[in-house]
Scaffold this active site. Sequence first.
Site, PDB file in Angstrom:
ATOM      1  N   SER A   7      42.956  39.777  36.145  1.00 42.36           N
ATOM      2  CA  SER A   7      42.076  40.699  36.859  1.00 42.36           C
ATOM      3  C   SER A   7      42.097  42.080  36.220  1.00 42.36           C
ATOM      4  CB  SER A   7      42.505  40.811  38.321  1.00 42.36           C
ATOM      5  OG  SER A   7      41.771  41.824  38.967  1.00 42.36           O
ATOM      6  N   HIS A  30      38.725  37.930  35.172  1.00 39.85           N
ATOM      7  CA  HIS A  30      38.325  38.194  36.550  1.00 39.85           C
ATOM      8  C   HIS A  30      37.860  39.634  36.700  1.00 39.85           C
ATOM      9  CE1 HIS A  30      38.377  36.926  40.781  1.00 39.85           C
ATOM     10  NE2 HIS A  30      38.767  38.164  41.070  1.00 39.85           N
ATOM     11  N   ASP A  32      36.429  42.276  39.402  1.00 45.96           N
ATOM     12  CA  ASP A  32      36.244  42.586  40.817  1.00 45.96           C
ATOM     13  C   ASP A  32      35.192  43.673  40.995  1.00 45.96           C
ATOM     14  OD1 ASP A  32      38.145  40.888  42.185  1.00 45.96           O
ATOM     15  OD2 ASP A  32      39.719  42.068  41.231  1.00 45.96           O
ATOM     16  N   MET A  34      33.348  45.922  43.804  1.00 42.30           N
ATOM     17  CA  MET A  34      33.495  46.367  45.190  1.00 42.30           C
ATOM     18  C   MET A  34      32.536  47.510  45.483  1.00 42.30           C
ATOM     19  SD  MET A  34      37.651  46.146  45.582  1.00 42.30           S
ATOM     20  CE  MET A  34      38.112  46.809  43.991  1.00 42.30           C
ATOM     21  N   HIS A  63      33.742  38.449  40.674  1.00 39.93           N
ATOM     22  CA  HIS A  63      34.036  38.325  42.111  1.00 39.93           C
ATOM     23  C   HIS A  63      33.361  39.475  42.846  1.00 39.93           C
ATOM     24  CE1 HIS A  63      37.410  38.563  45.405  1.00 39.93           C
ATOM     25  NE2 HIS A  63      36.256  38.140  45.896  1.00 39.93           N
ATOM     26  N   MET A  65      32.763  41.507  45.881  1.00 42.42           N
ATOM     27  CA  MET A  65      33.223  41.921  47.212  1.00 42.42           C
ATOM     28  C   MET A  65      32.252  42.978  47.709  1.00 42.42           C
ATOM     29  SD  MET A  65      37.360  42.014  46.696  1.00 42.42           S
ATOM     30  CE  MET A  65      37.353  42.350  44.939  1.00 42.42           C
ATOM     31  N   MET A 134      41.483  34.057  49.061  1.00 45.35           N
ATOM     32  CA  MET A 134      42.168  35.339  48.945  1.00 45.35           C
ATOM     33  C   MET A 134      43.560  35.233  49.568  1.00 45.35           C
ATOM     34  SD  MET A 134      40.135  37.328  47.292  1.00 45.35           S
ATOM     35  CE  MET A 134      41.159  38.796  47.464  1.00 45.35           C
ATOM     36  N   ASP A 172      43.728  34.447  44.585  1.00 46.99           N
ATOM     37  CA  ASP A 172      43.698  35.826  44.104  1.00 46.99           C
ATOM     38  C   ASP A 172      44.474  36.722  45.063  1.00 46.99           C
ATOM     39  OD1 ASP A 172      43.097  38.339  43.147  1.00 46.99           O
ATOM     40  OD2 ASP A 172      40.935  38.214  43.522  1.00 46.99           O
TER      41      ASP A 172
END
Length: 213
Positions: A7, A30, A32, A34, A63, A65, A134, A172
């Site tokens: 990540s 990975h 993320d 957000m 991913h 979010m 998660m 994760d």
Amino acid sequence: MIKVSPSILSADFANLIHDIKKVENADMLHIDVMDGHFVPNISIGVPVVQAIKKASHLFLDVHLMISDPLFYAEAFLNAGADLFCFHIESDSDAQKVIDVVKKHGKKVGIALKPKTSPSAIAHLINQIDMVLIMTVEPGFGGQAFMEDMLPKIQEVKCMAAEKGRSIDIQVDGGINETTGKLCVDAGSNILVAGSFVFQAKNPSEMVTKLQKL
């Protein structure tokens, strides 16, 4: 072989590509995303994904979010996301998100927050490539692993098997050698690791350790 997805949330953003090159032995990367609404943090967006795609050969595991993954799906897919993973708890219509991703010929995953039951995605299990469980509350890196999520891994594995499917199960949050082994034993085959990998003296060595679990 277990797949490992480092990540970049734990990487050095001032030297991001330099850090990514340290984990070129990983199976995927990975990323993320957000938005400050779905989770109480803001990270990166489409331009960063686009830049990473140009600079790295790694499969991009994105991913989302965010509250409205459907609105941003086309942009992230065009930027280079190879796997588009969104949360079932988001405001978007899950079927519509899946349809957009499939139209682009990319893989699609659905993520579950710790308090969300796998039953929430039972009706979609035949259409997705991966379930992300998660093992921390989404939003921030460096959190402690939630061991009570292990039965959820087994539940998803059984649910998929009942439908005649063998899908990827990613975990994760708080993943290291010890917690990673617990997840693998429970049925997970993709480990997302941030701090354990990027804060080590030799990130590629940490990737290898997890792959061998």
